[in-house]
Design a protein around this motif. Structure first.
Motif, PDB file in Angstrom:
ATOM      1  N   GLU A  23       0.815  -1.200   0.000  1.00 32.49           N
ATOM      2  CA  GLU A  23       0.000   0.000   0.000  1.00 32.49           C
ATOM      3  C   GLU A  23       0.859   1.265   0.000  1.00 32.49           C
ATOM      4  OE1 GLU A  23      -2.921  -0.167   3.082  1.00 32.49           O
ATOM      5  OE2 GLU A  23      -4.026   1.546   2.304  1.00 32.49           O
ATOM      6  N   VAL A  24       1.938   1.228   0.828  1.00 35.26           N
ATOM      7  CA  VAL A  24       2.819   2.395   0.892  1.00 35.26           C
ATOM      8  C   VAL A  24       3.519   2.593  -0.456  1.00 35.26           C
ATOM      9  CG1 VAL A  24       4.922   3.288   1.971  1.00 35.26           C
ATOM     10  CG2 VAL A  24       3.130   2.302   3.387  1.00 35.26           C
ATOM     11  N   HIS A  38       1.129   4.141  -2.792  1.00 37.60           N
ATOM     12  CA  HIS A  38       0.980   5.541  -2.418  1.00 37.60           C
ATOM     13  C   HIS A  38       2.111   6.381  -2.997  1.00 37.60           C
ATOM     14  CE1 HIS A  38      -0.406   8.376   1.049  1.00 37.60           C
ATOM     15  NE2 HIS A  38       0.228   9.083   0.112  1.00 37.60           N
ATOM     16  N   ALA A  67       7.405  14.328   0.476  1.00 41.94           N
ATOM     17  CA  ALA A  67       6.010  14.625   0.800  1.00 41.94           C
ATOM     18  C   ALA A  67       5.401  13.558   1.710  1.00 41.94           C
ATOM     19  CB  ALA A  67       5.186  14.730  -0.480  1.00 41.94           C
ATOM     20  N   PHE A  68       5.798  12.329   1.451  1.00 40.71           N
ATOM     21  CA  PHE A  68       5.227  11.252   2.243  1.00 40.71           C
ATOM     22  C   PHE A  68       5.735  11.312   3.686  1.00 40.71           C
ATOM     23  CE2 PHE A  68       4.810   7.027   3.982  1.00 40.71           C
ATOM     24  CZ  PHE A  68       3.574   6.635   3.520  1.00 40.71           C
ATOM     25  N   GLY A  69       6.987  11.712   3.872  1.00 41.35           N
ATOM     26  CA  GLY A  69       7.580  11.709   5.217  1.00 41.35           C
ATOM     27  C   GLY A  69       8.293  10.390   5.463  1.00 41.35           C
ATOM     28  N   GLY A  70       8.652  10.133   6.707  1.00 37.35           N
ATOM     29  CA  GLY A  70       9.414   8.922   7.046  1.00 37.35           C
ATOM     30  C   GLY A  70       8.603   7.659   6.793  1.00 37.35           C
ATOM     31  N   ALA A 114       6.105   5.848   9.483  1.00 39.49           N
ATOM     32  CA  ALA A 114       4.690   5.651   9.153  1.00 39.49           C
ATOM     33  C   ALA A 114       4.297   4.193   9.338  1.00 39.49           C
ATOM     34  CB  ALA A 114       4.434   6.086   7.709  1.00 39.49           C
ATOM     35  N   LEU A 152       4.026   3.376  12.968  1.00 38.17           N
ATOM     36  CA  LEU A 152       2.777   3.885  13.556  1.00 38.17           C
ATOM     37  C   LEU A 152       1.615   2.953  13.238  1.00 38.17           C
ATOM     38  CD1 LEU A 152       2.892   7.752  12.960  1.00 38.17           C
ATOM     39  CD2 LEU A 152       2.754   6.539  15.150  1.00 38.17           C
ATOM     40  N   GLN A 153       1.608   2.518  11.947  1.00 38.84           N
ATOM     41  CA  GLN A 153       0.520   1.642  11.533  1.00 38.84           C
ATOM     42  C   GLN A 153       0.589   0.318  12.280  1.00 38.84           C
ATOM     43  OE1 GLN A 153       0.297  -1.310   9.664  1.00 38.84           O
ATOM     44  NE2 GLN A 153      -1.540  -1.143   8.376  1.00 38.84           N
ATOM     45  N   THR A 173      -0.708   0.510  15.701  1.00 40.18           N
ATOM     46  CA  THR A 173      -2.167   0.616  15.760  1.00 40.18           C
ATOM     47  C   THR A 173      -2.821  -0.719  15.433  1.00 40.18           C
ATOM     48  OG1 THR A 173      -1.827   2.793  14.883  1.00 40.18           O
ATOM     49  CG2 THR A 173      -4.104   2.045  15.041  1.00 40.18           C
ATOM     50  N   ARG A 174      -2.226  -1.415  14.453  1.00 41.46           N
ATOM     51  CA  ARG A 174      -2.903  -2.627  13.993  1.00 41.46           C
ATOM     52  C   ARG A 174      -2.750  -3.775  14.988  1.00 41.46           C
ATOM     53  NH1 ARG A 174       1.564  -4.225   9.675  1.00 41.46           N
ATOM     54  NH2 ARG A 174       2.674  -5.699  10.995  1.00 41.46           N
ATOM     55  N   TYR A 182      -3.746   7.867  -0.883  1.00 44.74           N
ATOM     56  CA  TYR A 182      -3.140   9.080  -1.423  1.00 44.74           C
ATOM     57  C   TYR A 182      -4.195  10.158  -1.664  1.00 44.74           C
ATOM     58  CZ  TYR A 182      -1.014  12.243  -4.810  1.00 44.74           C
ATOM     59  OH  TYR A 182      -0.582  13.342  -5.459  1.00 44.74           O
ATOM     60  N   ASN A 201       1.934  14.569   7.798  1.00 38.51           N
ATOM     61  CA  ASN A 201       2.756  13.583   7.163  1.00 38.51           C
ATOM     62  C   ASN A 201       1.792  12.638   6.449  1.00 38.51           C
ATOM     63  OD1 ASN A 201       4.866  11.742   6.863  1.00 38.51           O
ATOM     64  ND2 ASN A 201       5.704  12.446   8.837  1.00 38.51           N
ATOM     65  N   GLN A 202       1.997  12.414   5.162  1.00 35.80           N
ATOM     66  CA  GLN A 202       1.002  11.599   4.457  1.00 35.80           C
ATOM     67  C   GLN A 202       0.835  10.217   5.088  1.00 35.80           C
ATOM     68  OE1 GLN A 202       0.422  11.768   0.446  1.00 35.80           O
ATOM     69  NE2 GLN A 202       0.827  13.941   0.277  1.00 35.80           N
ATOM     70  N   GLY A 203       1.976   9.720   5.688  1.00 34.04           N
ATOM     71  CA  GLY A 203       1.937   8.378   6.274  1.00 34.04           C
ATOM     72  C   GLY A 203       1.094   8.278   7.531  1.00 34.04           C
ATOM     73  N   TYR A 214      -2.205   6.178   7.870  1.00 33.63           N
ATOM     74  CA  TYR A 214      -2.308   4.713   7.903  1.00 33.63           C
ATOM     75  C   TYR A 214      -2.859   4.132   9.206  1.00 33.63           C
ATOM     76  CZ  TYR A 214      -0.495   4.408   3.274  1.00 33.63           C
ATOM     77  OH  TYR A 214      -0.367   4.515   1.929  1.00 33.63           O
ATOM     78  N   PRO A 215      -2.428   4.654  10.376  1.00 31.61           N
ATOM     79  CA  PRO A 215      -3.020   4.119  11.615  1.00 31.61           C
ATOM     80  C   PRO A 215      -4.539   4.273  11.619  1.00 31.61           C
ATOM     81  CG  PRO A 215      -1.109   5.437  12.127  1.00 31.61           C
ATOM     82  CD  PRO A 215      -1.340   5.594  10.665  1.00 31.61           C
ATOM     83  N   VAL A 243      -6.125   1.621   9.295  1.00 32.33           N
ATOM     84  CA  VAL A 243      -6.127   0.256   9.829  1.00 32.33           C
ATOM     85  C   VAL A 243      -7.095   0.151  11.004  1.00 32.33           C
ATOM     86  CG1 VAL A 243      -4.237   0.329  11.508  1.00 32.33           C
ATOM     87  CG2 VAL A 243      -4.641  -1.742  10.198  1.00 32.33           C
ATOM     88  N   GLN A 257     -10.226  -2.310  10.974  1.00 35.45           N
ATOM     89  CA  GLN A 257     -10.386  -3.339  12.010  1.00 35.45           C
ATOM     90  C   GLN A 257     -11.717  -3.211  12.729  1.00 35.45           C
ATOM     91  OE1 GLN A 257      -6.814  -3.001  14.390  1.00 35.45           O
ATOM     92  NE2 GLN A 257      -5.799  -4.670  13.282  1.00 35.45           N
ATOM     93  N   TRP A 308      -8.164  -3.969  -3.558  1.00 37.82           N
ATOM     94  CA  TRP A 308      -7.146  -3.519  -4.519  1.00 37.82           C
ATOM     95  C   TRP A 308      -7.796  -3.351  -5.885  1.00 37.82           C
ATOM     96  CZ3 TRP A 308      -2.332  -1.914  -3.375  1.00 37.82           C
ATOM     97  CH2 TRP A 308      -1.874  -2.177  -2.080  1.00 37.82           C
TER      98      TRP A 308
END
Lengths: 897, 115
Positions: free
Chosen positions: A27-28, A31, A56-59, A63, A66-67, A70-71, B33, B50-52, B55-56, B59, B63, B71
Motif C-alpha cells: 500500500e505504501v 501511495h 512529501a510522504f515523510g518517514g 509511518a 505507527l501503523q 495501531t494494527r 493518497y 505527514n502523508q503516512g 495509515y493508523p 487500519v 479493524q 485492490w
C-alpha cells in the motif's frame, strides 16, 4: 461490538505479521507511486519526482511503525519480537546457550527434586483426599510419661473414644499387618491395612475400580471383602478390571476383591512398612490374623478424624483429651497410652511425628545444598553474560544508534535471559521427575521411610520451581543486562574503543563472582566430605563378630500352631546344617541389634537394678552361629525351651548387676515384658535364671560407644522366624539353597527377606548413606560448574584483552609469561574464595555436628581435600583457557588499529 | 518538518477518523493518497500532515469494520487500495457526526459564556 472486533483483530495480527506486513508495504509503495506520478506530471524528472514523493510522504519507516502499533497490540508485539530476537541471538551462540541452560537446569532440577520430596513426605495429603485441611490424626498421649506423646490406642479405647467424642464428624482407625498371600507360584509376604468401616468415607476417597468397603462390611460375621491398592492392582493384576470378585487366599482365608483404591493413596504412614497391598475392614481381623487383637489391650491403633465445621484444633484437642481421660477400656501397660491425646494435621503425620524432625532436618540440609548448587550455576551464567557483553557491545551500540531506548535494549537482554530461564526450568523439571523416580526406587531411602509419593509434580512443586526460576533469573540476569544496556548507550559507535588497560588485570564483578563460587564450592565439598567420612566410619564399625559371612533369612509361617512350628524349626535346621557351605545355623526372633528394652529387677529390691537392658530371643546354637563367644555357663538347650525361664546375658550386663563375681545361676525378673496384665502377673514377674554369659559389647546400636547391657531369652517356636546361617566362605550362593530347602519342607512358608548381616547393618545407616550420596553428587556438580565458570571467565578475559596482549607480544612478551600471569591470578582468586569458604564451612560443621558420627566431627580431611580439589579444578581450567593466548596473532590484530 | 510548532493543527483523538469517514461518504471509495490530498485540501490551515500518518487511522477503521479496502486499478493504471464505507461505517458516521456536533456545541457555549 466494533471495539471487541478490533481488539480480537489486533490480537490476531500480533501473531500474523507476514500478511499484514506485505499488505502494508504494497500500500505504501502504491501511495509513493501515485505521488511520484503527480510530481512527474508537474514536470519533474523521474528521479526528482521520486525524491519529492519521498519528502512529501515523510518517514516511510516511521509511518509503517505507527501503523504497526495501531494494527497490533504494541506490548505483545514487542514481546513477540523480543522473544524471537532472543531466540535468534541465543541460537547464534549455541555452545554458550546450551552450557548456560544446562547449568541452570541442573540447579533448578536438584532443588525442585528435594523440595518435591520434602513436600511429599512432610506436608502433602494423599491424592484424592477431600478437604485435607480439616483432617487430624489422633495419637494416644500418655499423661505420666512425657516422652510417649504419639502413641496408639487399643481397639477398646478407640471404640469408646469414638462414642464419647463430639468434636469430630467421625473417628477412624487402622492397624497395619503382615500376612501371607498364597498363589500357585508360591507364598508371598504382603502388608495390609485393617481399617474401620468409615476409613474411606471419612477421607472422601473414590475407588479407581469397583467399590471401597464401608460400615456394612465392617461387622462381625460379614463376608471377608478387601480393597486392592492401586499399585498392587497394576503390578500383580496388570490393571485388569477382571480382578473384581476374585478370591485372594490370604493366610488361611479367602478374601473377595470388591474394588481398587485410588492411585495416590497408600495408607496413612509413609514410614512404617510402606505400600500396603490390601485394605480390609477391621472386624475381619479375628479371622485373618492369628489372634484377635480387637479383644486385647495392645496399643496398635492410630486414629484419624475430620474436625466438625467451626471446631479448631485446640478445641478438638481439649475435648478429645477429656474424653480420653474418662475411658473405661483398660490401657496398655507396655506402650503407655493413658489419659490424653495428641493431634496433628493428617497430611503432616504421614511420617510419624517423632521421626518428622530428623527427616525435616535432613531434607532442609539437602535443600540448602541444592540451592547452593543453583547459586553457583546462577553466578556462572551471570559471569557468562558479563563476558558476552564485550562481544555484543557493538551490536547493542548499533541498536541504540538506530533509536532503541535503553529500556528497549534492557528488555531485549532480559527477554534473552527469560527465554533461557524458561528452557532451563523445563529441563530442570525433567531432571526432577527423573531423579524423583530414581530416588523412589531406592528402598529405605530415609531409614524406614520409603517413598510412594504418587505423581511427583503437583501444583505446589510446579509453583515452587517457577518461583525459583524467577528468583534465579533475577539473580543472574539483572546486573549483566543493566551493565550492558548502560554501556551500549554510552559507547555508541566507537568501532573499537581506546586500548584500555587490560581488564584481565582489574578486579571486576566477574572476579568477585568467582571468589564467591569457590567459597560456595568449598562449603559443598566440606558438607559432602563430612557425610561421606561419617558414613565410612559407620560402615567400618567393628561389632565384635564377623558380619560378611552371616546370612539372615526371615520367613513367615503364617498361622501355624505351635507344634508344627517346633517340628518345622527342627527339620529346617537339620536340613540347612547338612548343606555344603553351611558352618552353623540357628533360629532367632529378631535380627542382631533389634532388641526390646526393659527395666531389670532383682527379687527383694525396691527399685530397678538397671534402668534399661536390651532383650531379644535366640535359639540353641545362635551365639556360635553369629560368632559370639561364651565366657561362662552354657548355651540354650531344647530343655530351656519348655521352661522358658533361662536367659543368657552379656558381659556388660553381668558386670553391672553382679560386679563382684559369677553371674551364672543368679536370678532376675523383667516386669515390663508381657503385653497383657494377666501375662505380666504370671510371666513378667517370674524369675529368669542366668545360664550363660557371652562376650559382646554392643547389642542395640553399633554406632554408640556407651555400655549396652543385654540379655537373650530362649526363642519360642512360633516367634522364631529368623534363620541365621554362617557360611564357610561366601554366603551369596546360600540364598538359593535356603530358599529351596524351605520350599521343599513346606510350600506355604513364605520368605520375607534374605540378606547378609553386613547388608542388614548397612540398611540401618540408610539415612546417612543417602545424605552422603546426595551431598556428594551435588558437590561434584558444584565442582564441575566451577570448572566451567572458571574456564569461561579466563577464556573471555583473554579474548577481551586480545589487543593489549597483541601489543605486549609484539613488544616481546612471551605467551608463557602471559599464561603464568593468568594462572597466578586464578590462584589468587581461588585462595580468596577458599578463605571465604573456610569460614562458612566451619560454621556448617558446627551445625551438622550432631548428625555426624564420632571423630568425623573433628576430621580435617574434608577441608583440605575439598580445597585441593577446587584449587586443582580452577588452576586447570584457567590454564586451559589461558593457553588460548597462543592463538593471538599480533600482526593481524594490530593491523586493525 | 517546516514551520513552528504552534502552526500545527493537533488533531483531536477521533477527529481524523471522522474526517476520513466523511470524505469516503461524500466522495465514494478512495485510496490513501487521494484521502491525504483531500485532507490537505479541506484544511483551512495547511495541515502539516505527514502523508503516512493516515495509515493508523485506516487500519483502525478497517479493524472496526467501518471501512473495507480492495485492490483496484486507478484510471492511470496504477494499482491502489481503495477504501469504501461499509454499512456499519455509514451508521457509525451518523453517530460520530451527531456526537461531534454535541461536543462542538458544548465547547462553543462554554467559550461564549467565558467571552
Amino acid at each position: 461490538m466494533s471495539a471487541v472486533r478490533r481488539w480480537l483483530l489486533r490480537f490476531w495480527t500480533t501473531f500474523r505479521t507476514t500478511a499484514a506486513e506485505r499488505e502494508l508495504s504494497r500500500e505504501v509503495a502504491a501511495h509513493l507511486a501515485l505521488l511520484e506520478d503527480d510530481y512527474q506530471r508537474e514536470g519533474l524528472t523521474p528521479d526528482e519526482a521520486r525524491l519529492a514523493a519521498r519528502r512529501a510522504f515523510g518517514g516511510v519507516e516511521q509511518a509503517k511503525e505507527l501503523q504497526r502499533e495501531t494494527r497490533a497490540l504494541a506490548w505483545m508485539d514487542h514481546l513477540r519480537r523480543d522473544v524471537s530476537y532472543a531466540c535468534r541471538s541465543l541460537a547464534r551462540t549455541p555452545g554458550f546457550t546450551l552450557v548456560a541452560i544446562a547449568t541452570l537446569a541442573v540447579g533448578i532440577g536438584a532443588t525442585t527434586t528435594v523440595a518435591g520430596l520434602m513436600d511429599a513426605l512432610l506436608w502433602r495429603a494423599p491424592e484424592g483426599v477431600r478437604d485435607p485441611a480439616s483432617l487430624v490424626t489422633v495419637f494416644a498421649d500418655d499423661v505420666e510419661t512425657p516422652e510417649t506423646e504419639y502413641g496408639a490406642f487399643s481397639y477398646g479405647q478407640y471404640v469408646e473414644l469414638r462414642e464419647r467424642q463430639q468434636v469430630l464428624t467421625d473417628l477412624a482407625a487402622y492397624w497395619r499387618f503382615q500376612v501371607t498371600l498364597r498363589s500357585e507360584t508360591g507364598a508371598r509376604h504382603i502388608l495390609l491395612d485393617f481399617g474401620s468401616g468409615n476409613s474411606f468415607s471419612l477421607l472422601g476417597l473414590q475407588p479407581a475400580l469397583g467399590r471401597l468397603y464401608s460400615e456394612a462390611d465392617d461387622r462381625p460375621g460379614a463376608p471377608i471383602v478387601g480393597v486392592l491398592s492401586h499399585r498392587a492392582w497394576q503390578t500383580s493384576f496388570g490393571g485388569s478390571p477382571d480382578v473384581l470378585g476374585q478370591m485372594l487366599p490370604v493366610n488361611d482365608v479367602l478374601v473377595e476383591i470388591i474394588g481398587v483404591a485410588p492411585a495416590g493413596y497408600a495408607g496413612l504412614p509413609l514410614d512404617w512398612y510402606p505400600h500396603p497391598e490390601l485394605y480390609l475392614p477391621l472386624q475381619t481381623y479375628g479371622r485373618v490374623g492369628n489372634s484377635n487383637k480387637l479383644e486385647r489391650t495392645d496399643a496398635d491403633f492410630v486414629a484419624w478424624g475430620r474436625l466438625k465445621p467451626g471446631v479448631s484444633q485446640g478445641e478438638a484437642h481439649a475435648q478429645l483429651s477429656l474424653a480420653a481421660s474418662q475411658l473405661e477400656a483398660p490401657f496398655d501397660d507396655v506402650y503407655f497410652n493413658r489419659g490424653a491425646v495428641a493431634l496433628r494435621p493428617y497430611s503432616q503425620s504421614r511420617v510419624w511425628p517423632v521421626r518428622r524432625a530428623p527427616v525435616m532436618r535432613l531434607m532442609s540440609l539437602l535443600l540448602g545444598v541444592s540451592v547452593l548448587v543453583l547459586l553457583i550455576g546462577c553466578f556462572n551464567v551471570a559471569s557468562f553474560l558479563l563476558g558476552r557483553d564485550a562481544a555484543r557491545r557493538h551490536e547493542l551500540a548499533v541498536r541504540v544508534a538506530l533509536g532503541a531506548s535503553r529500556g528497549r535494549v534492557l528488555s531485549q537482554l532480559l527477554t534473552e535471559s527469560a527465554v533461557m530461564a524458561v528452557l532451563a526450568t523445563l529441563g530442570g523439571l525433567w531432571i526432577a521427575v527423573f531423579l524423583a523416580r530414581v530416588l523412589a526406587g531406592v528402598p529405605h531411602l530415609f531409614g524406614r521411610v520409603t517413598l510412594d509419593v504418587g505423581p511427583f509434580l503437583d501444583r505446589r512443586v510446579l509453583l515452587f520451581s517457577v518461583l525459583l526460576a524467577i528468583a534465579a533469573t533475577a539473580l543472574f540476569a539483572l546486573v549483566p543486562a543493566w551493565t550492558s544496556a548502560r554501556r551500549a548507550v554510552r559507547a555508541h559507535l566507537q568501532t573499537a574503543g581506546p586500548v584500555r588497560p587490560w581488564v584481565g588485570r582489574r578486579l571486576t564483578l566477574r572476579h568477585a563472582l568467582l571468589v564467591l563460587q569457590v567459597g560456595i564450592a568449598l562449603s559443598l565439598a566440606v558438607t559432602a566430605g563430612l557425610y561421606v567420612g561419617s558414613l565410612g566410619r559407620m560402615l567400618k564399625v567393628d561389632v565384635g563378630y564377623p558380619v560378611a559371612s552371616t546370612l539372615l533369612t526371615r520367613f513367615d509361617r503364617g498361622t501355624m500352631p505351635d507344634h508344627p512350628s517346633r517340628e518345622l524349626n527342627r527339620q529346617l535346621l537339620e536340613r540347612v546344617r547338612a548343606q555344603p557351605g553351611v558352618a552353623h545355623a540357628a533360629v532367632a526372633a529378631l535380627e542382631p541389634f533389634r532388641v526390646n528394652r526393659f527395666e531389670v529387677w532383682i527379687r527383694g529390691q525396691t527399685s530397678p537394678s538397671l534402668a534399661e537392658s536390651g532383650f531379644s530371643w535366640a535359639g540353641p546354637g545362635y551365639f556360635e552361629t553369629v560368632g559370639i563367644p561364651f565366657v561362662a555357663g552354657r548355651d540354650f538347650t531344647g530343655g530351656d525351651e519348655a521352661a522358658g525361664a533361662a536367659v543368657i546375658i552379656n558381659t556388660v550386663l553381668a558386670e553391672q548387676l553382679w560386679p563382684d563375681g559369677d553371674a551364672v545361676g543368679r536370678a532376675l525378673y523383667l516386669p515390663g515384658i508381657s503385653d497383657t496384665p494377666t501375662a505380666r502377673a504370671t510371666q513378667g514377674l517370674r524369675d529368669r535364671v542366668v545360664v550363660g554369659v557371652v562376650r559382646v559389647d554392643k547389642c542395640w546400636d553399633p554406632l554408640d560407644d556407651r555400655p549396652q547391657p543385654c540379655m537373650w531369652g530362649v526363642v519360642l517356636p512360633r516367634t522364631g522366624s529368623l534363620l541365621v546361617v554362617r557360611s564357610t566362605d561366601s554366603p551369596s550362593g546360600l540364598t538359593g539353597v535356603i530358599r529351596r530347602t524351605i520350599a521343599a519342607l513346606d510350600p506355604d512358608v513364605a520368605i520375607v527377606s534374605s540378606q547378609t548381616l553386613e547388608e542388614y547393618l548397612a540398611s540401618r545407616v540408610a539415612g546417612p548413606q543417602m545424605a552422603a550420596y546426595v551431598t556428594m553428587g551435588l558437590a561434584l556438580t558444584g565442582l564441575f560448574l566451577i570448572v566451567v565458570g572458571c574456564f569461561a571467565l579466563f577464556a573471555s578475559l583473554v579474548k577481551e584483552g586480545m589487543r593489549e596482549l597483541a601489543v605486549r607480544l609484539a613488544l616481546g612478551a612471551t605467551t608463557r609469561r602471559v599464561i603464568r600471569h593468568l594462572v597466578i591470578q586464578a590462584a589468587a582468586l581461588t585462595l580468596a574464595g577458599l578463605t571465604v569458604g573456610l569460614t562458612t564451612s566451619l560454621w556448617i560443621r558446627r551445625v551438622l555436628a550432631d548428625q555426624l558420627f564420632a571423630d568425623s566431627r573433628t576430621d580435617p580431611t574434608p577441608f583440605w581435600a575439598g580445597a585441593a580439589l577446587i584449587t586443582a579444578a580452577t588452576l586447570g581450567a584457567s590454564y586451559l583457557a589461558a593457553r588460548r593466548v597462543k592463538r593471538v596473532d599480533p600482526a593481524s590484530l594490530l593491523r586493525c588499529e | 518538518m517546516p514551520g513552528p510548532k504552534s502552526d500545527r493543527v493537533e488533531l483531536l483523538q477521533g477527529t481524523l477518523d471522522l474526517i476520513v469517514l466523511r470524505a469516503l461518504a461524500t466522495m465514494g471509495p478512495q485510496h490513501a493518497y487521494s484521502l491525504a490530498a483531500r485532507l490537505a485540501q479541506v484544511a483551512d490551515h495547511p495541515l502539516h500532515l505527514n502523508q503516512g500518518t493516515l495509515y493508523p487511522a485506516l487500519v483502525r477503521l478497517e479493524q472496526k469494520g467501518w471501512i473495507a479496502g480492495t485492490w483496484r486499478k486507478t484510471e492511470r493504471n496504477r494499482e491502489a487500495k481503495y477504501y469504501a464505507l461499509t454499512k456499519a461505517g455509514t451508521r457509525a458516521l451518523a453517530r460520530q457526526t451527531a456526537r461531534w456536533k454535541r461536543l462542538a456545541g458544548l465547547v462553543d457555549r462554554l467559550l461564549l459564556d467565558e467571552g
